[in-house]
Scaffold this active site. Sequence first.
Site, PDB file in Angstrom:
ATOM      1  N   LYS A 158       0.814  -1.223   0.000  1.00 52.88           N
ATOM      2  CA  LYS A 158       0.000   0.000   0.000  1.00 52.88           C
ATOM      3  C   LYS A 158       0.843   1.267   0.000  1.00 52.88           C
ATOM      4  O   LYS A 158       2.030   1.241   0.325  1.00 52.88           O
ATOM      5  CB  LYS A 158      -0.962  -0.028   1.191  1.00 52.88           C
ATOM      6  CG  LYS A 158      -2.125  -0.982   0.923  1.00 52.88           C
ATOM      7  CD  LYS A 158      -3.204  -0.920   1.968  1.00 52.88           C
ATOM      8  CE  LYS A 158      -4.339  -1.856   1.542  1.00 52.88           C
ATOM      9  NZ  LYS A 158      -5.315  -2.067   2.610  1.00 52.88           N
ATOM     10  N   ARG A 180      -3.376  -9.895   5.340  1.00 52.62           N
ATOM     11  CA  ARG A 180      -3.827 -10.005   3.941  1.00 52.62           C
ATOM     12  C   ARG A 180      -2.672  -9.533   3.055  1.00 52.62           C
ATOM     13  O   ARG A 180      -2.321  -8.349   3.110  1.00 52.62           O
ATOM     14  CB  ARG A 180      -5.072  -9.139   3.760  1.00 52.62           C
ATOM     15  CG  ARG A 180      -5.681  -9.172   2.373  1.00 52.62           C
ATOM     16  CD  ARG A 180      -6.899  -8.242   2.311  1.00 52.62           C
ATOM     17  NE  ARG A 180      -7.529  -8.284   1.004  1.00 52.62           N
ATOM     18  CZ  ARG A 180      -7.119  -7.589  -0.049  1.00 52.62           C
ATOM     19  NH1 ARG A 180      -6.089  -6.777   0.044  1.00 52.62           N
ATOM     20  NH2 ARG A 180      -7.765  -7.694  -1.193  1.00 52.62           N
TER      21      ARG A 180
HETATM   22  N1  HH2 Z   1      -7.358  -3.775   1.107  1.00 45.73           N
HETATM   23  C1  HH2 Z   1      -7.687  -3.834  -0.188  1.00 45.73           C
HETATM   24  C2  HH2 Z   1      -8.829  -4.565  -0.590  1.00 45.73           C
HETATM   25  N2  HH2 Z   1      -9.563  -5.241   0.301  1.00 45.73           N
HETATM   26  N3  HH2 Z   1      -9.955  -5.949   2.516  1.00 45.73           N
HETATM   27  C3  HH2 Z   1      -9.623  -5.926   3.807  1.00 45.73           C
HETATM   28  N4  HH2 Z   1     -10.335  -6.623   4.702  1.00 45.73           N
HETATM   29  N5  HH2 Z   1      -8.541  -5.207   4.257  1.00 45.73           N
HETATM   30  C4  HH2 Z   1      -7.751  -4.480   3.411  1.00 45.73           C
HETATM   31  O1  HH2 Z   1      -6.790  -3.827   3.884  1.00 45.73           O
HETATM   32  C5  HH2 Z   1      -8.090  -4.483   2.027  1.00 45.73           C
HETATM   33  C6  HH2 Z   1      -9.220  -5.234   1.607  1.00 45.73           C
HETATM   34  C7  HH2 Z   1      -6.867  -3.132  -1.205  1.00 45.73           C
HETATM   35  O2  HH2 Z   1      -5.867  -3.978  -1.720  1.00 45.73           O
HETATM   36  P1  HH2 Z   1      -5.969  -4.729  -3.134  1.00 45.73           P
HETATM   37  O3  HH2 Z   1      -7.114  -5.702  -3.102  1.00 45.73           O
HETATM   38  O4  HH2 Z   1      -4.672  -5.344  -3.482  1.00 45.73           O
HETATM   39  O5  HH2 Z   1      -6.201  -3.591  -4.168  1.00 45.73           O
HETATM   40  P2  HH2 Z   1      -7.479  -3.126  -4.968  1.00 45.73           P
HETATM   41  O6  HH2 Z   1      -8.501  -2.688  -3.973  1.00 45.73           O
HETATM   42  O7  HH2 Z   1      -6.972  -1.987  -5.849  1.00 45.73           O
HETATM   43  O8  HH2 Z   1      -7.984  -4.296  -5.762  1.00 45.73           O
END
Ligand code: HH2
Length: 261
Positions: free
Chosen positions: A204, A238
């Site tokens: 992040k 995660r």
């Molecule tokens: N962060 C993201 C998405 N979902 N869910 C939880 N519970 N906690 C988090 O910190 C979290 C989440 C963002 O990361 P990512 O899925 O890699 O990116 P994107 O939202 O751009 O798909």
Amino acid sequence: MGVVNLTPDSFSDGGRFLGEAEALAHARALVDEGADILDIGAESSRPGAAPVPANVQCARLLPLLDALSGTAVPISVDTRDVEVMRAALDAGASMINDIGALSAPGALACVAAGEAAVCLMHMRGDPLTMQQAPAYRDVVSEVAGFLQSRVDAARSAGIASDRIVVDPGLGFGKTLAHNVALLGAGDRLRAECGAPVLVGASRKSMLGELTGRPVGDRLAASVAAAIAAVAHGAAVVRVHDVAATRDALRVWQAVHGMAGG
Ligand code: HH2
């Protein structure tokens, strides 16, 4: 928890796993690397991202859920859309990961109707607007209070305590200082919410702010953040990079165990 993003636009791996074969291979690779849970999402929640219609999310998710049936680890589906939750649960998902903490109309009842686990995450606003000057009086108290109220709502709706985890939502309406405070607050969140804590810091922008590195070059920072989260009480991290995180956690846990922690 290993992340599988079935999206064209996720902040770190958008478009890499949109094809069914690529997604399945990636999911299996994460299990081989030692993921205990897979978290599959079909909607980016990066700052500024627009919602993805339920039918588009389902078209991305359901073939993979089907292909992964019988997988050794539980499958979590990352969505805030009730229609997608219902379809995912019908297709065998073991967990709903909701960045909206089951606040959409019908979401509590949808999850309560089955046996699946749920992750209730804190977010200030929504992905379109959340990074517009986020401000808190006391970020840890406010996030803890919010999560506690969502745990209460989930229990009242009939979701048993042992099905609930909470997440402070790093990067979701927070500055660097807020994110750092929350990364170190797992023990307190656990105590105040009465639920295990999940933390997602992987790749992040807070890590980019701390190291000056672009998104593709944040592995070391992500692993350090995962260790910091676990050392401060997180039960689940995660992550995108499962093998490196597992190795680091094994070393940390060996020393932590020797030290009697
Ligand atoms: N962060 C993201 C998405 N979902 N869910 C939880 N519970 N906690 C988090 O910190 C979290 C989440 C963002 O990361 P990512 O899925 O890699 O990116 P994107 O939202 O751009 O798909």
